[in-house]
Design an enzyme around this catalytic site. Structure first.
Site, mmCIF file in Angstrom:
data_model
loop_
_atom_site.group_PDB
_atom_site.id
_atom_site.type_symbol
_atom_site.label_atom_id
_atom_site.label_comp_id
_atom_site.label_asym_id
_atom_site.label_seq_id
_atom_site.Cartn_x
_atom_site.Cartn_y
_atom_site.Cartn_z
ATOM 1 N N CYS A 157 19.792 -27.966 -12.613
ATOM 2 C CA CYS A 157 18.487 -28.510 -13.007
ATOM 3 C C CYS A 157 18.574 -29.324 -14.290
ATOM 4 O O CYS A 157 17.714 -30.166 -14.539
ATOM 5 C CB CYS A 157 17.467 -27.379 -13.149
ATOM 6 S SG CYS A 157 18.022 -26.004 -14.169
ATOM 7 N N LYS B 18 15.016 -10.104 -6.675
ATOM 8 C CA LYS B 18 15.154 -10.755 -5.370
ATOM 9 C C LYS B 18 16.033 -11.996 -5.556
ATOM 10 O O LYS B 18 15.575 -13.034 -6.013
ATOM 11 C CB LYS B 18 13.808 -11.182 -4.792
ATOM 12 C CG LYS B 18 13.951 -11.680 -3.324
ATOM 13 C CD LYS B 18 12.886 -12.665 -2.914
ATOM 14 C CE LYS B 18 13.200 -14.085 -3.304
ATOM 15 N NZ LYS B 18 14.411 -14.646 -2.602
#
Length: 477
Positions: free
Chosen positions: A282, A174
């Protein structure tokens, strides 16, 4: 307008059960560039069923053949690399040259890295004289659910899909609904490489829908997720009901500790590293800790580097930075910049509002704050935009204390000419990765953190091992 409403399930493109249209927004223009469909429980169940049916045969497929399929995926990328760069640039705002040179090549770099790691893998071993006849054998964990973000779409897709395939797992991917086009193109690579039906499946959806359905699905043995710490916690809670393995690669608030002997060039490099990908990484070095003797000069150097950073639409060629991904991110970053001003940090460059000359698009002014104090929102919270916080320190001990005083622990950075000092700090800074003197981690090293940055170890041998379980078998000899 691109229309990509189908899902890839069981080796073919299929229509969703109950289509819900979702517009993909080009962040440079604020206009829809594509329409996809979001899946529901029926679509998730179909994809998981296809992966479950394909697992027994794929798990025992000879390793050399699994490797061949991955090599064919790599070949498809080389044929269509420009398409991949264009898709990434349009969907998440990476400037086209950056998309060509950094974002899209994650596919080839990681595939080649995993193929090299495969040669170093130990799939079975005897325990030895203390347990005669007992053999430890590695085996694929089963059907895995992969949930990937928008900021480095092919970096994360490749870091998850390829080791899962090599390990012998079947999977459901996904991708982020913000940046699905590159993943759908990747699915075409998999199809054209001839990977057997059901081994790789893709269902588009949002986190609350397909993401939650995958996390709770009883036939999924493992979830590998990259995204926010908040979402990672929610996935862990949901997955606990079915005792899944969960690997998480989450946020960060990296400290870049610059000692005076590193010189002002270390400051310039630190600013540029922070603004890379518009700060949407990140592992960005978002807190710059500067030793006091260099601090005043560092402020001027950082201000200059920020002012020299240009901002422009993603379709334009050049070394500029592009927009952030959407309005929600833009609003969040504006709020955090304003909080820095309100809490008394010194604004050296940038600030709120759109950059000069741009009247639409989710663009952020490259922003640097000085005299930031520990505990300010801009020092504690992950901003995920081109915003740098600068703090002075006087001693090694103080630098370590400030750097470690965060819920995150992904990547920290050390800049110093003193090798012994660098090694001391490398052992004391609390993060999964430490980069010294802007030297990247070597090929085959993992990517992953500690604390609220998650515990995943992606890349190299570690990345393949995450998708394997170990069996102990007696009386082997």
């Amino acid at each position: 307008m691109i229309e990509k409403r189908a899902f890839y399930i069981g080796g073919q493109w299929v229509c969703p059960a109950a289509p819900r249209d979702h517009q993909v927004i080009n962040p440079s223009t604020e206009e829809a560039c594509a329409v996809i469909s979001l899946g529901d429980q029926v679509d998730t169940d179909k994809a998981v069923a296809a992966a479950k049916a394909a697992f027994p045969a794929w798990a025992v497929t000879p390793l050399d053949l699994r490797r061949t399929y991955v090599e064919r995926i790599l070949a498809q990328y080389y044929i269509r690399a420009e398409e991949m760069a264009q898709a990434i640039s349009m969907e998440m705002g990476a400037p086209i040259d950056f998309a060509r040179n950094s974002q899209a090549p994650c596919v080839s770099e990681h595939i080649e890295g995993f193929l090299s790691a495969l040669d170093r893998m130990e799939w079975a071993h005897d325990m030895g004289p203390e347990a005669p006849g007992t053999r430890i054998v590695k085996h694929p964990i089963g059907v895995v659910g992969l949930i990937t973000p928008w900021n480095w779409p092919m970096n994360q897709v490749t870091l998850k899909v390829i080791p899962a395939l090599l390990a012998g797992c079947t999977l459901v991917l996904k991708p982020s609904e913000e940046a699905p086009l590159s993943s759908m193109l990747f699915a075409e690579f998999v199809h054209d490489a001839g990977v057997p039906a059901g081994v790789f499946n893709l269902v588009n959806g949002d986190g609350a829908g397909v993401g939650t359905q995958m996390s709770s699905h009883p036939d999924i043995a493992m979830i590998s997720f990259t995204g926010s710490t908040r979402a990672g916690k929610a996935i862990s809670r949901t997955a606990a009901e079915t005792l899944k393995r969960v690997t998480l690669e989450l946020g960060g608030k990296g400290a870049n500790v610059i000692f005076a002997d590193a010189g002002e060039e270390a400051v310039t490099k630190g600013v540029r590293r922070m603004f890379n990908n518009a700060g949407q990484s990140c592992n960005a070095p978002s807190r710059m800790l500067v030793e006091r003797p260099l601090y005043d000069r560092a402020l001027e150097v950082a201000r200059k580097a920020a002012e020299e950073t240009t901002v422009a639409p993603a379709a334009k060629s050049g070394s500029h930075i592009g927009p952030v991904v959407n309005r929600a991110q833009w609003d969040k970053i504006q709020d955090l910049i304003q909080s820095g001003i309100d809490e008394g940090a010194t604004l050296l460059a940038g600030g709120t509002g759109l950059p000069e000359g741009l009247n639409k698009g989710y663009f952020i002014r490259p922003t640097v704050f000085a005299d930031v104090r520990p505990g300010m929102r801009i020092e504690k919270e992950e901003i995920f935009g081109p915003v740098l916080s600068m703090l002075p320190f006087d001693t090694e001990e103080e630098a370590i204390q400030i750097a470690n005083d965060t819920e995150y622990g992904l990547t920290n950075y050390i800049q110093t000419a003193d090798k012994a000092r660098a090694r001391r700090l490398g052992l004391q800074l609390n993060a999964g990765m430490i980069e010294m003197n802007y030297r990247s981690l070597g090929d085959g090293a993992f990517f992953g953190g500690v604390k609220s940055s998650g515990t995943a170890r992606e890349g190299g041998v570690w990345g393949i091992n995450e998708f394997l379980i170990e069996k102990a078998i007696s009386d082997w000899n």
